[in-house]
Design an enzyme around this catalytic site. Structure first.
Site, PDB file in Angstrom:
ATOM      1  N   ASP A 156      23.588  16.941   8.332  1.00  0.00           N
ATOM      2  CA  ASP A 156      23.264  17.513   7.029  1.00  0.00           C
ATOM      3  C   ASP A 156      24.405  17.259   6.063  1.00  0.00           C
ATOM      4  OD1 ASP A 156      22.296  19.025   4.908  1.00  0.00           O
ATOM      5  OD2 ASP A 156      23.086  20.900   5.731  1.00  0.00           O
TER       6      ASP A 156
ATOM      7  N   SER B 207      19.627  27.811   4.805  1.00  0.00           N
ATOM      8  CA  SER B 207      19.908  27.265   3.489  1.00  0.00           C
ATOM      9  C   SER B 207      20.376  28.379   2.548  1.00  0.00           C
ATOM     10  CB  SER B 207      18.658  26.542   2.961  1.00  0.00           C
ATOM     11  OG  SER B 207      18.942  25.785   1.823  1.00  0.00           O
TER      12      SER B 207
ATOM     13  N   HIS C 149      19.337  19.426   7.633  1.00  0.00           N
ATOM     14  CA  HIS C 149      19.581  20.660   6.892  1.00  0.00           C
ATOM     15  C   HIS C 149      18.842  21.864   7.474  1.00  0.00           C
ATOM     16  CE1 HIS C 149      20.781  23.150   3.579  1.00  0.00           C
ATOM     17  NE2 HIS C 149      19.537  23.325   3.171  1.00  0.00           N
TER      18      HIS C 149
END
Length: 480
Positions: free
Chosen positions: A401, A190, A457
């Site tokens: 994602d 991330s 994600h």
């Protein structure tokens, strides 16, 4: 039980260590509340001071490889956010990230101190095969158990965080000279993926300047990481179309009206704004972290497609309440994180982890109130620099994602002007397709791109077995 230690490392290194050692502490943790008996792996926690007069105290967790720590790689893990704790990756998000050695017993959690169980998919253990030792850091300051001695010390930024992480790693290796020559990889997911090449660059520059200890940097690992918002965020609409969330007509109209530029559209381009409106309505109730899972109703609602740089929706549990019975509420993945809050805020747990009393208030998995400046918008040029040197890079993405779609890396990787060494093909785990991969090469530089089929994600959250196979194969052979 706490074991404070300092190994003899020779006079020059010892002098460096003494210069750097202010505010440094380390403890071997033998037992933890919620686990019955002695921990079956080596866990070390501690603080290392960075910044002016060591005003910033960065907390860390170190888990030693259960195979051969003397020769196995060392991974320096940077969590996302910014402001998400390394504890998420170490303990609780082993349910999510499969990197740490144990996880919470979510199934039997009743609001009291949760039990913790060994993680069969830990990146520190693979049935006798080589994986890695891992350092999980609470960074930037204000994250997890990290704190500052002054109010000024709580201000951070992309560039400052990268330098603080490098200083931390230098000091940590001076305290652990037996690991200073191990193959080193910087890793993160991330927003942490944005900091990964920045920290790797600090290591590269430090090595070139002759700073000690010299780190054996081999490359870096990024999962669903932010690289350049102009590329990554702009791929949200194309991926929404590819995943059947918007119609062909909506997509074609937006593509023509916006000229293929959907992120931060020109406010004077009325046709583009009108074309984007039905798209936003189509995806507004979709869980951006994983499009197939329900969107948690208790999380803050969004009034658009999340065009701003924010990850607050995907993993916050600040608004979850334990009083709501499980049978009366719709399951949301974020509900699993309740046990993390209870465990980390328990005083007996903090005492076991050797947390300095009075240094933080309530522990939060992701602290959204930290003072943080985004002063490095794109890190694409860092990748470009490394592509001209002899390093190895793994870029992996969950293919469901919507926050940082896999199409973003595919686009910026093309900008590195590499040749395709192994074209797009499936990779397998237990005879099943686990995703798709392709390998790029430029001289001695190798970049492997991987999708994890069905993942969101944070890919190992959804596919821990597959991601463990991925990291093991890549570290061992560079092939999946």
């Amino acid at each position: 039980m706490v074991v404070n230690k300092m190994n003899w490392i020779g006079l020059p290194a010892l002098l460096l260590l003494l210069l750097f050692n202010t505010g440094t502490s380390q403890s071997i943790i033998k037992t933890l509340p919620g686990y019955s008996g002695t921990l079956p792996f080596k866990l070390e926690t501690g603080y290392i001071g960075v910044g002016e007069n060591d005003e910033v105290q960065l907390f860390y967790y170190f888990v030693e490889s259960e195979n051969n720590p003397k020769t196995d790689p060392l991974i320096f893990w940077i969590s996302g956010g910014p402001g998400c704790s390394g504890l998420s990756t170490l303990v609780y998000e082993t349910v999510c990230f499969c990197t740490g050695p144990f996880y919470y017993d979510v199934a039997d959690f009743d609001g009291s101190l949760p039990s913790i169980l060994p993680n069969p998919y830990s990146w520190t253990k693979l049935y006798g095969f080589q994986v890695a030792s891992i350092i999980f850091i609470d960074s930037p300051v204000g994250t997890g158990f990290s704190y500052a001695n002054t109010s000024k010390g709580y201000s951070s930024s992309d560039k400052k965080s990268a330098k603080d992480n490098y200083t931390f790693l230098r000091k940590w290796l001076l305290n652990h000279p037996m690991l200073s020559k191990n193959r080193l990889y910087v890793a993160g997911e991330s927003y942490g993926g944005k900091l990964v090449p920045m920290v790797a660059m600090e290591i590269l520059l430090g090595n070139e300047a002759g700073l000690r200890p010299r780190m054996s940097l081999q490359g870096y690992i990024i999962g669903n990481g932010l690289t350049d918002p102009n590329i990554d965020y702009n791929e949200r609409i194309p991926i929404a179309h590819r995943l059947a969330l918007i119609s062909d007509e909506y997509f074609e109209l937006a593509k023509v009206s916006c000229g293929g530029k959907y992120d931060n559209p020109d406010p004077n381009n009325v046709q583009c704004l009108l074309a984007l409106q039905p798209i936003k309505e189509c995806v507004n109730q979709i869980n951006e972290g994983h499009i197939l899972e329900p969107k948690c109703k208790r999380l803050p609602k969004t009034d658009n497609f999340g065009w701003d740089l924010t990850f607050s929706k995907d993993d916050s549990v600040d608004h979850l309440v334990l009083q709501v019975s499980k049978q009366d509420r719709q399951w949301c993945r974020s509900q699993n994180y309740e046990s993390c809050y209870v465990w980390a805020n328990d005083l007996t747990v903090q005492e076991a982890l050797r947390i300095r009393k009075g240094t933080i208030g309530e522990w939060m998995r992701c602290n959204r109130s930290i003072s943080y400046e985004v002063n490095q918008k794109s890190v694409l040029h860092y990748h470009e620099i490394f592509s001209n040197k002899g390093y190895n890079v793994l870029i992996y993405n969950g293919d469901h994602d919507l926050l940082i779609p896999y199409m973003g890396p595919l686009k910026w990787i093309r900008n590195l002007s590499m040749t395709i060494d192994d074209d797009w093909r499936p990779w397998h785990v237990n005879g099943q397709v686990a995703g798709y991969t392709m390998k790029h090469k430029k001289n001695e530089f190798n970049l492997t791109f991987v999708t994890v089929k069905g993942a969101g994600h944070t890919p190992p959250e959804y596919k821990p077995k597959e991601c463990l196979a991925m990291i093991h194969r890549w570290l061992s052979t560079r092939l999946l």
